[in-house]
Design a protein around this motif. Structure first.
Motif, PDB file in Angstrom:
ATOM      1  N   SER A  46       6.574   0.496   5.040  1.00  0.00           N
ATOM      2  CA  SER A  46       5.874   1.669   5.555  1.00  0.00           C
ATOM      3  C   SER A  46       4.796   2.092   4.562  1.00  0.00           C
ATOM      4  O   SER A  46       4.911   1.834   3.353  1.00  0.00           O
ATOM      5  CB  SER A  46       6.853   2.817   5.770  1.00  0.00           C
ATOM      6  N   PRO A  47       3.727   2.745   5.023  1.00  0.00           N
ATOM      7  CA  PRO A  47       2.708   3.235   4.094  1.00  0.00           C
ATOM      8  C   PRO A  47       3.286   4.179   3.044  1.00  0.00           C
ATOM      9  O   PRO A  47       2.878   4.136   1.875  1.00  0.00           O
ATOM     10  CB  PRO A  47       1.715   3.957   5.011  1.00  0.00           C
ATOM     11  N   SER A  48       4.250   5.019   3.442  1.00  0.00           N
ATOM     12  CA  SER A  48       4.819   5.972   2.483  1.00  0.00           C
ATOM     13  C   SER A  48       5.555   5.260   1.353  1.00  0.00           C
ATOM     14  O   SER A  48       5.457   5.659   0.185  1.00  0.00           O
ATOM     15  CB  SER A  48       5.753   6.948   3.198  1.00  0.00           C
ATOM     16  N   SER A  49       6.289   4.189   1.673  1.00  0.00           N
ATOM     17  CA  SER A  49       6.998   3.458   0.622  1.00  0.00           C
ATOM     18  C   SER A  49       6.021   2.702  -0.270  1.00  0.00           C
ATOM     19  O   SER A  49       6.229   2.596  -1.489  1.00  0.00           O
ATOM     20  CB  SER A  49       8.015   2.494   1.231  1.00  0.00           C
ATOM     21  N   ALA A  50       4.942   2.187   0.315  1.00  0.00           N
ATOM     22  CA  ALA A  50       3.932   1.499  -0.490  1.00  0.00           C
ATOM     23  C   ALA A  50       3.203   2.474  -1.405  1.00  0.00           C
ATOM     24  O   ALA A  50       2.898   2.154  -2.561  1.00  0.00           O
ATOM     25  CB  ALA A  50       2.941   0.781   0.420  1.00  0.00           C
TER      26      ALA A  50
ATOM     27  N   ALA B 260       4.502   5.252  -2.614  1.00  0.00           N
ATOM     28  CA  ALA B 260       5.452   5.673  -3.651  1.00  0.00           C
ATOM     29  C   ALA B 260       5.599   4.641  -4.758  1.00  0.00           C
ATOM     30  O   ALA B 260       5.814   5.001  -5.923  1.00  0.00           O
ATOM     31  CB  ALA B 260       6.807   5.952  -3.013  1.00  0.00           C
ATOM     32  N   THR B 261       5.461   3.361  -4.422  1.00  0.00           N
ATOM     33  CA  THR B 261       5.690   2.316  -5.423  1.00  0.00           C
ATOM     34  C   THR B 261       4.408   1.737  -6.006  1.00  0.00           C
ATOM     35  O   THR B 261       4.345   1.425  -7.197  1.00  0.00           O
ATOM     36  CB  THR B 261       6.511   1.173  -4.805  1.00  0.00           C
ATOM     37  N   LEU B 262       3.370   1.598  -5.189  1.00  0.00           N
ATOM     38  CA  LEU B 262       2.154   0.910  -5.632  1.00  0.00           C
ATOM     39  C   LEU B 262       0.909   1.788  -5.587  1.00  0.00           C
ATOM     40  O   LEU B 262      -0.187   1.317  -5.905  1.00  0.00           O
ATOM     41  CB  LEU B 262       1.909  -0.326  -4.745  1.00  0.00           C
ATOM     42  N   GLY B 263       1.074   3.044  -5.209  1.00  0.00           N
ATOM     43  CA  GLY B 263      -0.084   3.903  -4.987  1.00  0.00           C
ATOM     44  C   GLY B 263      -0.926   4.176  -6.213  1.00  0.00           C
ATOM     45  O   GLY B 263      -2.112   4.514  -6.095  1.00  0.00           O
ATOM     46  N   ASP B 264      -0.365   4.045  -7.414  1.00  0.00           N
ATOM     47  CA  ASP B 264      -1.113   4.339  -8.637  1.00  0.00           C
ATOM     48  C   ASP B 264      -1.828   3.120  -9.209  1.00  0.00           C
ATOM     49  O   ASP B 264      -2.421   3.202 -10.292  1.00  0.00           O
ATOM     50  CB  ASP B 264      -0.159   4.899  -9.703  1.00  0.00           C
ATOM     51  N   TYR B 265      -1.790   2.000  -8.501  1.00  0.00           N
ATOM     52  CA  TYR B 265      -2.322   0.756  -9.055  1.00  0.00           C
ATOM     53  C   TYR B 265      -3.454   0.222  -8.178  1.00  0.00           C
ATOM     54  O   TYR B 265      -3.536   0.516  -6.978  1.00  0.00           O
ATOM     55  CB  TYR B 265      -1.214  -0.303  -9.145  1.00  0.00           C
ATOM     56  N   SER B 266      -4.312  -0.578  -8.822  1.00  0.00           N
ATOM     57  CA  SER B 266      -5.314  -1.322  -8.058  1.00  0.00           C
ATOM     58  C   SER B 266      -4.720  -2.683  -7.719  1.00  0.00           C
ATOM     59  O   SER B 266      -3.977  -3.270  -8.516  1.00  0.00           O
ATOM     60  CB  SER B 266      -6.607  -1.485  -8.857  1.00  0.00           C
ATOM     61  N   VAL B 267      -5.041  -3.166  -6.541  1.00  0.00           N
ATOM     62  CA  VAL B 267      -4.405  -4.385  -6.044  1.00  0.00           C
ATOM     63  C   VAL B 267      -5.445  -5.325  -5.447  1.00  0.00           C
ATOM     64  O   VAL B 267      -6.542  -4.910  -5.051  1.00  0.00           O
ATOM     65  CB  VAL B 267      -3.335  -4.059  -4.979  1.00  0.00           C
ATOM     66  N   SER B 268      -5.064  -6.593  -5.365  1.00  0.00           N
ATOM     67  CA  SER B 268      -5.870  -7.607  -4.688  1.00  0.00           C
ATOM     68  C   SER B 268      -4.942  -8.439  -3.818  1.00  0.00           C
ATOM     69  O   SER B 268      -3.756  -8.600  -4.127  1.00  0.00           O
ATOM     70  CB  SER B 268      -6.581  -8.515  -5.702  1.00  0.00           C
ATOM     71  N   GLY B 269      -5.493  -8.965  -2.738  1.00  0.00           N
ATOM     72  CA  GLY B 269      -4.692  -9.834  -1.884  1.00  0.00           C
ATOM     73  C   GLY B 269      -4.918  -9.567  -0.411  1.00  0.00           C
ATOM     74  O   GLY B 269      -5.829  -8.827  -0.019  1.00  0.00           O
ATOM     75  N   ASN B 270      -4.080 -10.181   0.390  1.00  0.00           N
ATOM     76  CA  ASN B 270      -4.156 -10.044   1.846  1.00  0.00           C
ATOM     77  C   ASN B 270      -3.035  -9.145   2.346  1.00  0.00           C
ATOM     78  O   ASN B 270      -1.896  -9.255   1.894  1.00  0.00           O
ATOM     79  CB  ASN B 270      -4.043 -11.412   2.524  1.00  0.00           C
TER      80      ASN B 270
END
Length: 348
Positions: A320-324, A326-336
């Motif tokens: 879910s967007p909320s779980s993402a 909570a866990t990854l929201g403070d980071y920059s990411v790359s990928g598909n």
């Protein structure tokens, strides 16, 4: 054979043959079933198109050329442009309705000239006493049977077909997963699950919303609190199911987006998404993630798992967007990332 018998025969067999309850298809089949009798002006279709039926009467015999495989072949070829232009369902109803319309007369006393231009007649059965007479008691009984068969077939097909009905009746998990694979893109599904909790061994008898089929043997479901479980028969399941019944709750539309992220701020992206029934799947590279740790749960399905490191790799499965956030929201990411959003259609 009477007009209602022709219609009931064609509708019943078309519904069974195509596994459909589509009123458009069955309506076309019903109308097409009357067309073979255009070779007599005494029929309903003959009276409507009297000049044609009168001409056919004077040049052919009743239940001759129009009641043959030759005529069916002509109908198939002449109407094939319907299929080419996106109306294949209408085409199928037309050709089956016409075929069953004349084939029903095989069971009458005079039979049909099925192999025209051969003059031989196809008559079933061989015993003359068992053949149908028009408006006889036997035909009225047959009409009632055909109406019952048509009603039953339409009812079964409107609820997903024979296979779905069988799966619902016995509740086999494998059958429920097959049903889910067929229906998940069209309906919001509720799974009534009986089984046991793989961790506590306590019995389970609850309803869950289906998230998606995970494998050929397992489903992802969630409870009212949004906690996701893997259900099925594999060792990775949190709920070992002995019985699953699938209920169609509401029609849905599904929107799927395939996104490519390149060192993007995940938080700003995720907050723009619908939060209800949006599911994220894919693999992301998480930058500067030395301090990132994700808890692992044995009592539920982890929709986000992590391979830690300076460049960490996060795998999302129906997260879910909320779980993402909570866990990854403070980071920059790359990928598909594949974003699947389910919109429930309001019942009118």
């Amino acid at each position: 054979m009477m007009t209602p018998t022709h219609i009931a025969f064609s509708v019943a067999l078309t519904s069974i043959t195509l596994g459909t309850a589509n009123p458009e298809i069955l309506g076309v089949a019903a109308l097409a079933s009357l067309c073979p009798d255009i070779d007599t002006s005494k029929s309903l279709i003959g009276r409507l198109f009297f000049p044609i039926s009168r001409w056919l009467e004077s040049h052919t015999i009743h239940r001759g050329i129009t009641h043959s495989f030759f005529a069916s072949g002509v109908v198939i070829l002449v109407s094939y442009p319907l299929a080419l232009n996106g109306y294949s369902h209408i085409w199928q109803g037309l050709i089956l309705g016409y075929f069953f319309g004349w084939f029903g007369d095989v069971f009458t006393k005079s039979g049909v000239q099925a192999f025209y231009p051969s003059r031989g007649r196809m008559i079933i059965p061989r015993n003359p006493r068992l053949r149908l007479g028009t408006r006889s008691n036997a035909e009225w009984f047959l009409l009632m049977v055909l109406v019952a068969i048509a009603t039953l077939s339409i009812n079964i097909n409107s609820n997903g077909g024979i296979i779905r009905g069988f799966n619902q009746a016995i509740g086999l998990p494998s059958g429920a997963i097959f049903t889910t694979q067929e229906d998940a893109s069209r309906y919001l599904l509720i799974a009534q699950i009986k089984g046991r909790n793989a961790l506590t061994e306590l019995p389970v008898d609850e309803s869950y919303e289906v998230v998606e089929p995970l494998t050929a043997n397992d489903l992802l479901v969630k409870n009212k609190q949004g906690i996701v479980y893997r259900v099925g028969s594999s060792q990775e399941c949190q709920i070992i199911a002995t019985q699953i019944r699938i209920e169609r709750l509401s029609p849905i539309t599904v929107e799927v987006k395939d996104l490519i992220l390149e060192e993007d701020d995940l938080y700003s992206f995720l907050t723009q998404l619908p939060q209800e029934r949006t599911y994220l799947s894919g693999t992301l590279t998480v930058h500067d993630a030395e301090d990132l740790m994700l808890p692992s749960h044995i009592d539920r399905f982890d929709t986000i798992t992590l391979q830690p490191g300076e460049l960490a790799y996060a795998r999302l499965v129906a997260a879910s967007p909320s779980s993402a956030i909570a866990t990854l929201g403070d980071y920059s990411v790359s990928g598909n990332l594949i974003v699947r959003t389910v919109y429930v259609q309001q019942k009118t």
